[in-house]
Structures are given as structure tokens and as C-alpha cells.
Design a protein around this motif. Structure first.
Motif, PDB file in Angstrom:
ATOM      1  N   ILE A   1     -14.780  -1.116  21.425  1.00  0.00           N
ATOM      2  CA  ILE A   1     -14.483  -0.154  22.530  1.00  0.00           C
ATOM      3  C   ILE A   1     -13.987  -0.786  23.691  1.00  0.00           C
ATOM      4  O   ILE A   1     -14.331  -1.814  24.374  1.00  0.00           O
ATOM      5  N   ASN A   2     -13.024  -0.069  24.568  1.00  0.00           N
ATOM      6  CA  ASN A   2     -12.394  -0.794  25.620  1.00  0.00           C
ATOM      7  C   ASN A   2     -13.317  -0.893  26.766  1.00  0.00           C
ATOM      8  O   ASN A   2     -14.193  -0.153  27.040  1.00  0.00           O
ATOM      9  N   TYR A   3     -13.270  -2.132  27.209  1.00  0.00           N
ATOM     10  CA  TYR A   3     -14.503  -2.431  28.116  1.00  0.00           C
ATOM     11  C   TYR A   3     -14.488  -1.826  29.653  1.00  0.00           C
ATOM     12  O   TYR A   3     -15.643  -1.506  29.987  1.00  0.00           O
ATOM     13  N   LYS A   4     -13.314  -1.474  29.851  1.00  0.00           N
ATOM     14  CA  LYS A   4     -13.336  -0.430  31.066  1.00  0.00           C
ATOM     15  C   LYS A   4     -13.586   1.071  30.998  1.00  0.00           C
ATOM     16  O   LYS A   4     -14.550   1.166  31.791  1.00  0.00           O
ATOM     17  N   ARG A   5     -13.744   1.457  29.733  1.00  0.00           N
ATOM     18  CA  ARG A   5     -14.211   2.604  29.457  1.00  0.00           C
ATOM     19  C   ARG A   5     -15.746   2.519  29.346  1.00  0.00           C
ATOM     20  O   ARG A   5     -16.632   3.589  29.972  1.00  0.00           O
ATOM     21  N   ALA A   6     -16.317   1.449  28.720  1.00  0.00           N
ATOM     22  CA  ALA A   6     -17.716   1.382  28.564  1.00  0.00           C
ATOM     23  C   ALA A   6     -18.446   1.234  29.726  1.00  0.00           C
ATOM     24  O   ALA A   6     -19.531   1.636  30.096  1.00  0.00           O
ATOM     25  N   ILE A   7     -17.582   0.401  30.745  1.00  0.00           N
ATOM     26  CA  ILE A   7     -18.272   0.063  32.178  1.00  0.00           C
ATOM     27  C   ILE A   7     -18.221   1.581  32.676  1.00  0.00           C
ATOM     28  O   ILE A   7     -19.403   1.693  33.649  1.00  0.00           O
ATOM     29  N   LYS A   8     -17.204   2.184  32.835  1.00  0.00           N
ATOM     30  CA  LYS A   8     -17.172   3.342  33.707  1.00  0.00           C
ATOM     31  C   LYS A   8     -18.133   4.569  33.424  1.00  0.00           C
ATOM     32  O   LYS A   8     -18.837   5.124  34.159  1.00  0.00           O
ATOM     33  N   MET A   9     -18.400   4.524  31.732  1.00  0.00           N
ATOM     34  CA  MET A   9     -19.219   5.428  31.271  1.00  0.00           C
ATOM     35  C   MET A   9     -20.689   4.869  31.905  1.00  0.00           C
ATOM     36  O   MET A   9     -21.538   5.929  32.280  1.00  0.00           O
ATOM     37  N   SER A  10     -21.084   3.750  31.752  1.00  0.00           N
ATOM     38  CA  SER A  10     -22.576   3.353  32.289  1.00  0.00           C
ATOM     39  C   SER A  10     -22.624   3.432  33.718  1.00  0.00           C
ATOM     40  O   SER A  10     -23.708   3.698  34.370  1.00  0.00           O
ATOM     41  N   ILE A  11     -21.669   3.331  34.419  1.00  0.00           N
ATOM     42  CA  ILE A  11     -21.470   3.553  35.886  1.00  0.00           C
ATOM     43  C   ILE A  11     -21.850   4.890  36.307  1.00  0.00           C
ATOM     44  O   ILE A  11     -22.823   5.345  37.120  1.00  0.00           O
TER      45      ILE A  11
END
Length: 256
Positions: free
Chosen positions: A129-139
Motif C-alpha cells: 500500500i502506498n506509504y503516504k496513504r497509510a500514514i495519512k490514514m493513521s494520522i
């Protein structure tokens, strides 16, 4: 060069307790420290998908008490408690002790636990999964659950790039120098086909005003309470942020 102090180590004894609670003679100290390290490594490898946040180890004269803080207690307990009994027997062999007790504490709000958030991001990156998408979902989920701020830093061959780089995404505030701010920190890595990608997570949960019980097992309970209950237990949030409190009212209610 920037020399950063671990946010958890800086707060130990101030607003955080120790994850190992025992006393030892200087001859036995090193052996017990190595034993603690082995127990933590073993449990993290044995319960790979158990959502483990931290492992607190306490020792009495002949007893070893291991408290596992997890977001998925059902996986660790198993059917009818069978899995816990197996883990207990394995720990007895590892430590050479007859009296081993395992306690399991559930983390009701895993979105506010840095270790679980970092592990979630790592697993998503490993699943391509795209790292930016994973980070933004967690944030987004951390802020929705009441975090004052969150910062995530990833480094390595991001997206399979030829040259390794690091990227940082943050929202809200994470003042690392303010020791009364309750900041949770975790550092993990994701194993991808391109190599390791390091993940660091800082989560600010608000300001601790007044005395706090430094027992890590007690703090885990306080962490999962609602904002109203936390204010009674020694936690309070300050409303001196931009747009909050009287300053915001003055700005909004200017000329008519």
C-alpha cells in the motif's frame, strides 16, 4: 548534527514509569537485564500479530510477573485460555523459573498508541500500500480519537526508488522539549522487497498537570479513558492554542 533524545527515556520518572520493575544485586543485574530482553524478543516473535504495545516485567523474590499490553487480547488468550498456558510454560523454560504469571491488559484506543500505529503502517507498506496513504490514514484516525498532534517519519527506498530518502508528515503539535507533555514514541521497520523502511511515530496526547502514578500498568488504564475522566485523574488539556480560549473570541467578535 542533530542529537535527539528518546522521548520516552526523557520522561521516565517524570510522567512515565519503568517497563521493568525489580531490584537486583549488582552481580545479578546484568543477567536479569539480558533475561528481560530475551523475554520481550521472544514474546514479540511468538505473538507476531497480537497487536502488542509494550511488555512490563516485574519480579518478586521467586516470582516473575509479565504484563502484556495489547489491542487484541483474544489472540493471546486463545480458546479457553489455552494459548496463555502454552506461553506461560514456554516462559518457564526460557527463564528457568517455576512461578510465572502472565497478565493481559487491553488497549481500548490503539489509534493513540505509537507502537501499534507504527506496526499498522509497517504492515500496510509490506502489503504494497502506498506509504503516504497509510500514514495519512493513521494520522486522521489518531486525531479523530483525541490526539493533540502526531508526527510520522519514514526513511528508506520509498516506493522502490533507486536512492533512499526520508519523508516526514505531521499534523497538530508535538513539543518534544516540554517534559510534561505526554508524548508516545515508537521506532519500527517494514521489510519490503526493496529493503528495510524505517518508521518513527510521535503521538502527543496532551499535557499532564499534577501528580501521576508512575506504575506503567496504571498509566495504561488512564490512557484509555475519555477526556473528561482524564482531567479528573491528573490530565488536563490546555486551551491556549491558536483560535482557542479568549484570544479566539476577541478575534471573532471585533468590529460590528
Amino acid at each position: 548534527m542533530g542529537q535527539k533524545t528518546n522521548p520516552i527515556g526523557a520522561r521516565v520518572g517524570i510522567i512515565r514509569g519503568w517497563d521493568s520493575n525489580w531490584y537486583a544485586h549488582k552481580k545479578d543485574y546484568a543477567n536479569k537485564l539480558i533475561e528481560d530482553h530475551k523475554i520481550r524478543n521472544y514474546l514479540n516473535a511468538r505473538i507476531n500479530k497480537g497487536g502488542i504495545s509494550k511488555i512490563v516485567i516485574e519480579r518478586t523474590l521467586n516470582k516473575l510477573i509479565v504484563t502484556i499490553h495489547t489491542s487484541k487480547p483474544g489472540i493471546i488468550i486463545g480458546k479457553g485460555g489455552g494459548e496463555v498456558d502454552r506461553i506461560k510454560e514456554e516462559l518457564k523454560k526460557l527463564c528457568g523459573k517455576e512461578d510465572v504469571q502472565i497478565n493481559i491488559l487491553e488497549i481500548r484506543r490503539p489509534e493513540l498508541d505509537a507502537t501499534i500505529v507504527a506496526d499498522t503502517i509497517a504492515r500496510q507498506i509490506e502489503n504494497r500500500i502506498n506509504y503516504k496513504r497509510a500514514i495519512k490514514m493513521s494520522i486522521a484516525s489518531a486525531l479523530r480519537m483525541g490526539a493533540e498532534g502526531i508526527k510520522v517519519k519514514v526513511g528508506g527506498r520509498l516506493g522502490g526508488a533507486e536512492i533512499a530518502r526520508s519523508e516526514e508528515i505531521k499534523q497538530g503539535r508535538t513539543p518534544l522539549h516540554t517534559l510534561r507533555m505526554d508524548i508516545d514514541y515508537a521506532s519500527l521497520f517494514a521489510l519490503t522487497v526493496y529493503g528495510k523502511i524505517g518508521i518513527k511515530v510521535w503521538i502527543c496526547k496532551g499535557e499532564v498537570l499534577g501528580k501521576r502514578d508512575l506504575n506503567p500498568n496504571v498509566i495504561a488504564g488512564g490512557k484509555n479513558e475519555s477526556a473528561g475522566e482524564r482531567a479528573q485523574g491528573g490530565f488536563e488539556r490546555r486551551d491556549d492554542r491558536r483560535g482557542g480560549g479568549r484570544g479566539g473570541e476577541r478575534r471573532g467578535g471585533g468590529r460590528k
